[in-house]
Design a protein around this motif. Structure first.
Motif, short mmCIF file in Angstrom:
data_model
loop_
_atom_site.label_atom_id
_atom_site.label_comp_id
_atom_site.label_asym_id
_atom_site.label_seq_id
_atom_site.Cartn_x
_atom_site.Cartn_y
_atom_site.Cartn_z
N ARG A 28 0.81 -1.22 0.00
CA ARG A 28 0.00 0.00 0.00
C ARG A 28 0.84 1.27 0.00
NH1 ARG A 28 -5.00 -0.87 -0.97
NH2 ARG A 28 -5.94 -2.69 -0.03
N ARG A 29 2.16 1.14 0.17
CA ARG A 29 3.09 2.28 0.17
C ARG A 29 2.69 3.36 1.17
NH1 ARG A 29 6.68 1.30 -3.70
NH2 ARG A 29 6.04 0.22 -5.56
N ILE A 30 2.45 2.93 2.39
CA ILE A 30 2.11 3.85 3.47
C ILE A 30 3.41 4.30 4.12
CG2 ILE A 30 0.92 4.01 5.70
CD1 ILE A 30 -1.05 1.93 4.58
N PRO A 31 3.55 5.60 4.42
CA PRO A 31 4.79 6.08 5.05
C PRO A 31 5.08 5.32 6.36
CG PRO A 31 3.41 7.92 4.39
CD PRO A 31 2.61 6.68 4.17
N TRP A 32 6.37 5.11 6.62
CA TRP A 32 6.75 4.30 7.77
C TRP A 32 6.31 4.94 9.09
CZ3 TRP A 32 9.93 6.08 11.58
CH2 TRP A 32 10.70 7.21 11.30
N GLY A 33 6.36 6.26 9.19
CA GLY A 33 5.94 6.93 10.43
C GLY A 33 4.47 6.70 10.73
N LEU A 34 3.64 6.78 9.69
CA LEU A 34 2.21 6.54 9.86
C LEU A 34 1.95 5.09 10.27
CD1 LEU A 34 -0.61 7.83 9.52
CD2 LEU A 34 -0.57 7.01 7.17
N THR A 35 2.71 4.18 9.70
CA THR A 35 2.57 2.77 10.07
C THR A 35 2.93 2.55 11.53
OG1 THR A 35 3.05 2.09 7.80
CG2 THR A 35 3.33 0.42 9.52
N VAL A 36 4.02 3.14 11.98
CA VAL A 36 4.46 2.97 13.38
C VAL A 36 3.44 3.56 14.34
CG1 VAL A 36 6.20 3.64 15.07
CG2 VAL A 36 6.90 2.79 12.83
N ILE A 37 3.03 4.81 14.10
CA ILE A 37 2.09 5.48 15.01
C ILE A 37 0.76 4.75 15.07
CG2 ILE A 37 0.75 7.60 15.38
CD1 ILE A 37 3.68 7.84 16.14
N ASN A 38 0.21 4.42 13.91
CA ASN A 38 -1.09 3.74 13.90
C ASN A 38 -1.01 2.35 14.53
OD1 ASN A 38 -2.54 5.84 12.80
ND2 ASN A 38 -2.30 5.12 10.70
N THR A 39 0.11 1.67 14.35
CA THR A 39 0.26 0.35 14.97
C THR A 39 0.41 0.48 16.49
OG1 THR A 39 1.26 -0.50 12.95
CG2 THR A 39 1.57 -1.80 14.95
N LEU A 40 1.14 1.48 16.95
CA LEU A 40 1.28 1.68 18.39
C LEU A 40 -0.06 2.03 19.04
CD1 LEU A 40 4.62 3.65 18.71
CD2 LEU A 40 4.16 1.30 19.42
N VAL A 41 -0.87 2.79 18.36
CA VAL A 41 -2.15 3.20 18.93
C VAL A 41 -3.22 2.12 18.74
CG1 VAL A 41 -4.02 4.89 18.81
CG2 VAL A 41 -1.66 5.64 18.65
N PHE A 42 -3.35 1.61 17.52
CA PHE A 42 -4.47 0.72 17.21
C PHE A 42 -4.10 -0.75 17.05
CE2 PHE A 42 -5.70 4.89 15.48
CZ PHE A 42 -6.82 5.11 16.24
N GLY A 43 -2.85 -1.05 16.82
CA GLY A 43 -2.44 -2.45 16.65
C GLY A 43 -3.05 -3.08 15.41
N PHE A 44 -3.40 -4.34 15.52
CA PHE A 44 -3.91 -5.06 14.36
C PHE A 44 -5.25 -4.52 13.87
CE2 PHE A 44 -6.23 -7.37 17.57
CZ PHE A 44 -7.42 -7.72 16.94
N THR A 45 -5.95 -3.75 14.70
CA THR A 45 -7.22 -3.18 14.23
C THR A 45 -6.99 -2.07 13.22
OG1 THR A 45 -7.42 -1.55 16.02
CG2 THR A 45 -8.40 -3.73 16.40
N TRP A 46 -5.75 -1.69 13.01
CA TRP A 46 -5.42 -0.76 11.93
C TRP A 46 -4.82 -1.48 10.74
CZ3 TRP A 46 -0.68 0.49 9.68
CH2 TRP A 46 -0.75 1.47 8.69
N TRP A 47 -3.80 -2.32 10.95
CA TRP A 47 -3.10 -2.85 9.80
C TRP A 47 -3.82 -4.00 9.10
CZ3 TRP A 47 -1.40 -7.87 10.20
CH2 TRP A 47 -1.05 -8.37 11.45
N VAL A 48 -4.66 -4.75 9.78
CA VAL A 48 -5.41 -5.81 9.09
C VAL A 48 -6.42 -5.21 8.11
CG1 VAL A 48 -7.08 -7.69 9.40
CG2 VAL A 48 -5.03 -7.61 10.81
N PRO A 49 -7.28 -4.27 8.54
CA PRO A 49 -8.21 -3.71 7.55
C PRO A 49 -7.51 -2.87 6.48
CG PRO A 49 -8.51 -2.65 9.67
CD PRO A 49 -7.57 -3.78 9.88
N THR A 50 -6.38 -2.25 6.81
CA THR A 50 -5.64 -1.49 5.81
C THR A 50 -5.09 -2.43 4.75
OG1 THR A 50 -5.09 0.19 7.45
CG2 THR A 50 -3.75 0.13 5.46
#
Length: 89
Positions: free
Chosen positions: A60-82
């Protein structure tokens, strides 16, 4: 259900509420509160999920900072649906 946007938003809301409760109880009671203890474990799990998140959303070419922050806050509830295209970056 796994591709239902409402389901993932509800899961994310539960995570945000747990963060609020865990942080609030940690500030007032320290780790004496069981909710603060569960919150700390969830934070550790989210940290451990970061490599999985990078692998999951690599296409999906998501910036690494956005991936880190969203994973720290939401965990798999962010990266699985993304990964599945339910959430668009």
């Amino acid at each position: 259900m796994i591709d239902n946007r409402g389901f993932w938003l509800a899961c994310s809301l539960v995570i945000l509420l747990l963060h609020a409760a865990g942080l609030g109880l940690y500030v007032t009671q320290g780790f004496a509160s069981p909710v603060a203890q569960v919150w700390a474990v969830i934070i550790v799990i989210h940290i451990l999920e970061i490599p999985l998140a990078f692998l999951a959303v690599a296409e999906r070419r998501i910036p690494w900072g956005l991936t880190v922050i969203n994973t720290l806050v939401f965990g798999f509830t962010w990266w699985v649906p993304t990964r599945r295209g339910v959430f668009h970056a």
